[in-house]
Design a protein around this motif. Structure first.
Motif, PDB file in Angstrom:
ATOM      1  N   ALA A   1      24.845  12.303   6.143  1.00 45.15           N
ATOM      2  CA  ALA A   1      23.891  12.061   6.452  1.00 45.15           C
ATOM      3  C   ALA A   1      22.675  11.706   5.906  1.00 45.15           C
ATOM      4  N   GLU A   2      22.133  11.476   5.532  1.00 45.71           N
ATOM      5  CA  GLU A   2      20.158  11.331   4.808  1.00 45.71           C
ATOM      6  C   GLU A   2      19.894  11.289   6.593  1.00 45.71           C
ATOM      7  N   ILE A   3      18.853  13.356   6.621  1.00 50.78           N
ATOM      8  CA  ILE A   3      18.885  14.232   7.268  1.00 50.78           C
ATOM      9  C   ILE A   3      16.739  13.527   7.022  1.00 50.78           C
ATOM     10  N   VAL A   4      16.234  12.305   7.832  1.00 46.55           N
ATOM     11  CA  VAL A   4      14.476  12.246   8.007  1.00 46.55           C
ATOM     12  C   VAL A   4      14.384  12.361   9.117  1.00 46.55           C
ATOM     13  N   LEU A   5      13.366  14.044   8.745  1.00 44.67           N
ATOM     14  CA  LEU A   5      12.415  14.032  10.003  1.00 44.67           C
ATOM     15  C   LEU A   5      11.132  13.155   9.964  1.00 44.67           C
ATOM     16  N   CYS A   6      10.694  12.721  11.643  1.00 45.61           N
ATOM     17  CA  CYS A   6      10.261  11.629  11.960  1.00 45.61           C
ATOM     18  C   CYS A   6       8.945  11.737  12.509  1.00 45.61           C
ATOM     19  N   THR A   7       7.831  12.261  13.052  1.00 46.90           N
ATOM     20  CA  THR A   7       7.125  13.346  13.425  1.00 46.90           C
ATOM     21  C   THR A   7       5.198  13.016  13.359  1.00 46.90           C
ATOM     22  N   GLY A   8       4.813  13.474  14.232  1.00 44.67           N
ATOM     23  CA  GLY A   8       3.839  13.260  14.389  1.00 44.67           C
ATOM     24  C   GLY A   8       2.686  14.448  13.395  1.00 44.67           C
ATOM     25  N   ARG A   9       3.580  15.685  12.643  1.00 48.30           N
ATOM     26  CA  ARG A   9       2.592  16.373  12.205  1.00 48.30           C
ATOM     27  C   ARG A   9       2.753  15.177  10.829  1.00 48.30           C
ATOM     28  N   GLY A  10       1.980  15.547   9.857  1.00 48.69           N
ATOM     29  CA  GLY A  10       0.730  15.710   8.444  1.00 48.69           C
ATOM     30  C   GLY A  10       1.946  16.033   7.941  1.00 48.69           C
ATOM     31  N   PRO A  11       2.184  15.494   6.870  1.00 46.65           N
ATOM     32  CA  PRO A  11       2.888  16.129   5.496  1.00 46.65           C
ATOM     33  C   PRO A  11       3.001  17.639   5.490  1.00 46.65           C
ATOM     34  N   ALA A  12       1.976  17.772   4.989  1.00 46.16           N
ATOM     35  CA  ALA A  12       1.257  19.305   4.426  1.00 46.16           C
ATOM     36  C   ALA A  12       2.287  21.165   5.472  1.00 46.16           C
ATOM     37  N   ASN A  13       2.163  20.013   7.356  1.00 47.77           N
ATOM     38  CA  ASN A  13       3.004  21.685   8.254  1.00 47.77           C
ATOM     39  C   ASN A  13       4.034  20.631   8.229  1.00 47.77           C
ATOM     40  N   ALA A  14       4.780  19.379   7.593  1.00 51.92           N
ATOM     41  CA  ALA A  14       6.440  19.241   7.775  1.00 51.92           C
ATOM     42  C   ALA A  14       7.155  19.511   6.857  1.00 51.92           C
ATOM     43  N   ILE A  15       6.357  19.348   6.197  1.00 54.98           N
ATOM     44  CA  ILE A  15       7.306  19.764   4.557  1.00 54.98           C
ATOM     45  C   ILE A  15       7.614  21.757   5.117  1.00 54.98           C
TER      46      ILE A  15
END
Length: 263
Positions: free
Chosen positions: A37-51
């Protein structure tokens, strides 16, 4: 493997209330990835604190950030697609917050900007692992904004949300947590971004799984072939999902993956 694409919200879903990634959740997500499965974080965060969350999972790849306003590649730190918003529209919300002395931040795809800081806001940013940059309030608003976020206590934001519901404007505002209201492009949503990604990958809707906990997750929960709400979700979010799993404090993501992803 029942699902080719698995979308995971971060706060209140993947992480515990103190923003911890438990070993059970980490291993279950990695197992799903290992099974194809491809795992995709889907968030309200921006990339800087989601990465950093993706790094803790030991994964890399495409992330849907800012509630669908910016889809990015974590490895190259590039924007694959974004919905920019009109600075003239943003100015009205900014002026409201300045007059009411409410804390806000301005977000481009990769940068979070603030104009002042309070002890409460500083503690919040530290909790979320965010590092906002202080801008000069007298400077023009930057180009390429994708999100304007208001932070405050729940009762205060309930009042603001009720007032903003009466406004006529070209953007949308959505409650992304008890203490946050996000203002962004009308077409930006986790559900639409997840649909676009699935189409790009050639993945049928029935082969998409999504797990979330709040109102900004409803679009992806209703799009996915299987939408899963964690037990700590508001009732309206649970009603939008196909099934409800354990809470984020009880390894809900791990339980959902084991129960539905490959059985």
């Amino acid at each position: 493997m029942n699902y080719d694409l698995i979308a995971l919200d971060i706060d209140g879903t993947l992480l515990t209330d103190d923003h911890t990634l438990t070993s059970n959740v980490r291993e279950a997500v990695r197992e799903a990835h290992g099974r194809g499965a491809e795992i995709v974080l889907c968030t309200g965060r921006g990339p800087a604190n989601a990465i950093p969350v993706l790094d803790k999972l030991g994964l890399a790849g495409t992330m849907i950030t800012h509630n669908g306003a910016a889809t990015v590649d974590s490895a190259s730190r590039t924007v694959l697609h974004q919905y920019s918003i009109d600075n003239a529209e943003v100015a009205r919300f900014r002026a409201y917050c300045l007059e009411a002395k409410l804390h806000f931040d301005l977000n481009t795809a990769f940068e979070m900007l603030i104009e002042d800081i309070t002890p409460e806001a500083e503690a919040m940013y530290r909790l979320y692992g965010a590092s906002p940059v202080l801008r000069n309030p007298g400077d023009p608003l930057p180009e390429g904004l994708v999100k304007f976020t208001l932070f405050g206590d729940q009762a205060e934001l309930d009042r603001v949300e009720a007032e903003w519901n009466g406004w006529t404007h070209g953007l949308q505002h959505i409650r992304s947590g008890d203490y946050f209201i996000d203002v962004q492009h009308r077409d930006a949503s986790k559900g639409k971004a997840l649909r676009q990604l699935a189409q790009l990958r050639g993945i049928e809707q029935s082969r998409v799984m999504a797990i979330g906990n709040y109102f900004n997750d409803v679009g992806m929960l209703t799009f996915a072939g299987l939408g899963v709400a964690v037990a700590n979700s508001p009732e309206a979010v649970k009603e939008a999902a196909n099934v409800v799993t354990r809470s984020n404090e009880a390894d809900g993501v791990a339980h959902a993956l084991h129960a539905f992803a490959w059985t």
